[in-house]
Design a protein around this motif. Structure first.
Motif, PDB file in Angstrom:
ATOM      1  N   GLU A 131      -3.887  11.094  -0.003  1.00 51.45           N
ATOM      2  CA  GLU A 131      -2.523  10.968  -0.530  1.00 51.45           C
ATOM      3  C   GLU A 131      -2.085  12.231  -1.276  1.00 51.45           C
ATOM      4  OE1 GLU A 131      -0.370   8.492   0.270  1.00 51.45           O
ATOM      5  OE2 GLU A 131      -1.912   7.382   1.386  1.00 51.45           O
ATOM      6  N   ASN A 132      -3.042  13.126  -1.612  1.00 51.31           N
ATOM      7  CA  ASN A 132      -2.649  14.377  -2.288  1.00 51.31           C
ATOM      8  C   ASN A 132      -2.546  15.555  -1.306  1.00 51.31           C
ATOM      9  OD1 ASN A 132      -5.279  14.900  -1.699  1.00 51.31           O
ATOM     10  ND2 ASN A 132      -5.933  15.351  -3.792  1.00 51.31           N
ATOM     11  N   THR A 187       0.273   8.503   6.875  1.00 48.98           N
ATOM     12  CA  THR A 187       0.194   9.173   5.568  1.00 48.98           C
ATOM     13  C   THR A 187       1.211  10.308   5.488  1.00 48.98           C
ATOM     14  OG1 THR A 187      -2.154   8.654   5.529  1.00 48.98           O
ATOM     15  CG2 THR A 187      -1.392  10.234   3.898  1.00 48.98           C
ATOM     16  N   ARG A 217       4.619   8.951   4.804  1.00 49.03           N
ATOM     17  CA  ARG A 217       4.766   8.548   3.394  1.00 49.03           C
ATOM     18  C   ARG A 217       4.992   9.753   2.491  1.00 49.03           C
ATOM     19  NH1 ARG A 217       0.521   5.074   4.726  1.00 49.03           N
ATOM     20  NH2 ARG A 217      -1.097   6.297   3.655  1.00 49.03           N
ATOM     21  N   LEU A 218       4.310  10.866   2.798  1.00 48.81           N
ATOM     22  CA  LEU A 218       4.344  12.036   1.908  1.00 48.81           C
ATOM     23  C   LEU A 218       5.552  12.939   2.142  1.00 48.81           C
ATOM     24  CD1 LEU A 218       0.578  13.121   2.029  1.00 48.81           C
ATOM     25  CD2 LEU A 218       1.787  11.974   0.164  1.00 48.81           C
ATOM     26  N   SER A 240       3.429   2.301   6.965  1.00 45.66           N
ATOM     27  CA  SER A 240       2.026   1.989   7.262  1.00 45.66           C
ATOM     28  C   SER A 240       1.750   2.133   8.755  1.00 45.66           C
ATOM     29  CB  SER A 240       1.714   0.551   6.838  1.00 45.66           C
ATOM     30  OG  SER A 240       2.386  -0.330   7.711  1.00 45.66           O
TER      31      SER A 240
END
Ligand SMILES: Nc1ncnc2c1ncn2[C@@H]1O[C@H](COP(=O)(O)OP(=O)(O)O)[C@@H](O)[C@H]1O
Ligand SMILES: [Mg+2]
Length: 317
Positions: free
Chosen positions: A166-167, A188, A191-192, A202
């Motif tokens: 997530e980073n 992912t 989302r980012l 998702s």
């Protein structure tokens, strides 16, 4: 020497124990052992070289036997190896325990991979390359800087954003021509990426979207070409001027899906050179390579040779 494909990435040695079940804390149980090379970067370099491209690999190993194994492996595979030897960390390794149901438990130490520096990447290698391929599994800062450099040099840059957390720093996407995530990595990235306007997206959402909506999300990532690999559902290609689905290559047994993505990406890169940048042809070539890899056990060891892929190519699609 000049290699058409330069892979900047990771090398690990996998140690795999198979047992009927996982041991409990403090317990010792019998099992069987095997060891072999891994690391997404090295696996993809092997897939590229075996499928016919002149390939170089840039990575970092420790000053130890496992690092010597890496050198020997790449020599056997005909890969131009540029392994920086780090004294402050061991060669990357993973302890993998597999139970009778095929579930696994893994402890990994990326070790020397995390020490890979920009200065370890010979600029002359980048200059001579046609394609620079990377994954953020080693040192993400080095991968980012190197892809930016390759992009400025006008090379075709390919990023497999794996593993992703997530980073993950999405600024790297500015330097990417072709992005190849699997379904988890794609979710992912969506989302980012603020432009995707979907911070809760998702993998399940991905499978409910129609192709036009999926294409729109890919476009919002800001990368010219996006190929989402979808396991046994094949892959989805999104380009500026359209989108298309590709099925898997059918007819081969499914033995071990480890390394399917690595086989696909390595062979795709090699196919891109072989077919003069024809992306759909390179995807078909890669889909056969991945199906062949899945039909054998192991990751690096299962990567297919050009002649085997060619045999199927004449029958396929
Ligand atoms: N069971 C399978 N049979 C045939 N081809 C497969 C199978 N699983 C995956 N592939 C091929 O490998 C590609 C990559 O697999 P995928 O699972 O998406 O990557 P990853 O290993 O990164 O998760 C797929 O797009 C498909 O072409
Ligand atoms: Mg998968």
């Amino acid at each position: 020497m000049a290699a058409d494909i330069v892979v900047i990435g990771s090398y690990n040695q996998d140690f795999v124990w198979k047992a009927d079940r996982f041991p409990k804390p403090g317990e010792t149980i019998p099992g069987t052992f095997a060891t072999g090379p891994g690391g997404k970067g090295s696996n993809q370099a092997i897939a590229a070289a075996r499928s016919g491209a002149s390939t170089a690999f840039v990575g970092a190993v420790g000053n130890d036997t496992l690092g010597e194994n890496a050198q020997a492996l790449h020599k056997r595979e005909g890969i131009e190896s540029h392994l920086a030897i780090k004294t402050q960390a061991p060669t990357g390794s993973a302890a993998i325990i597999v139970d009778a149901t095929g579930q696994n438990q893994i402890i990994g130490d990326m070790g020397a991979n995390l020490e890979l520096q920009e200065a370890d990447v010979p600029e002359s290698l980048l200059r001579k390359a046609l394609i620079v391929l990377a994954q953020p599994e080693s040192n993400p800062a080095t991968i980012r800087a190197t892809l930016h450099k390759a992009h400025e040099l006008g090379k075709i840059t390919i990023l497999n954003p794996a593993p992703i957390a997530e980073n993950f720093d999405i600024s790297i996407l500015n330097a990417v021509d072709i992005l190849i995530p699997n379904e988890l990595e794609f979710a992912t990235l969506v989302r980012l990426t603020p432009a995707c306007r979907n911070p809760k997206f998702s993998t399940e959402d991905l499978f409910t979207l129609n192709d036009a909506a999926l294409h729109n999300l890919c476009r919002s990532l800001g990368v010219a070409t996006v190929i989402i690999t979808l396991g046994n559902q094949g892959c989805f290609l999104s380009e500026k001027n359209g989108h298309r689905r590709f099925s898997i290559y059918h007819g081969l047994p499914v033995v071990d899906t480890t390394g399917a993505g690595d086989a696909f990406i390595g062979a795709f890169s090699s196919g891109l050179i072989q077919f003069n940048n024809n992306i759909p042809k390179a995807i078909q070539f890669a889909s056969i390579a991945a199906a062949l890899a899945v039909s054998k056990s192991g990751a690096a060891a299962a990567m297919p040779k050009a002649e085997d892929i060619q045999k199927h190519l004449s029958l396929a699609f």
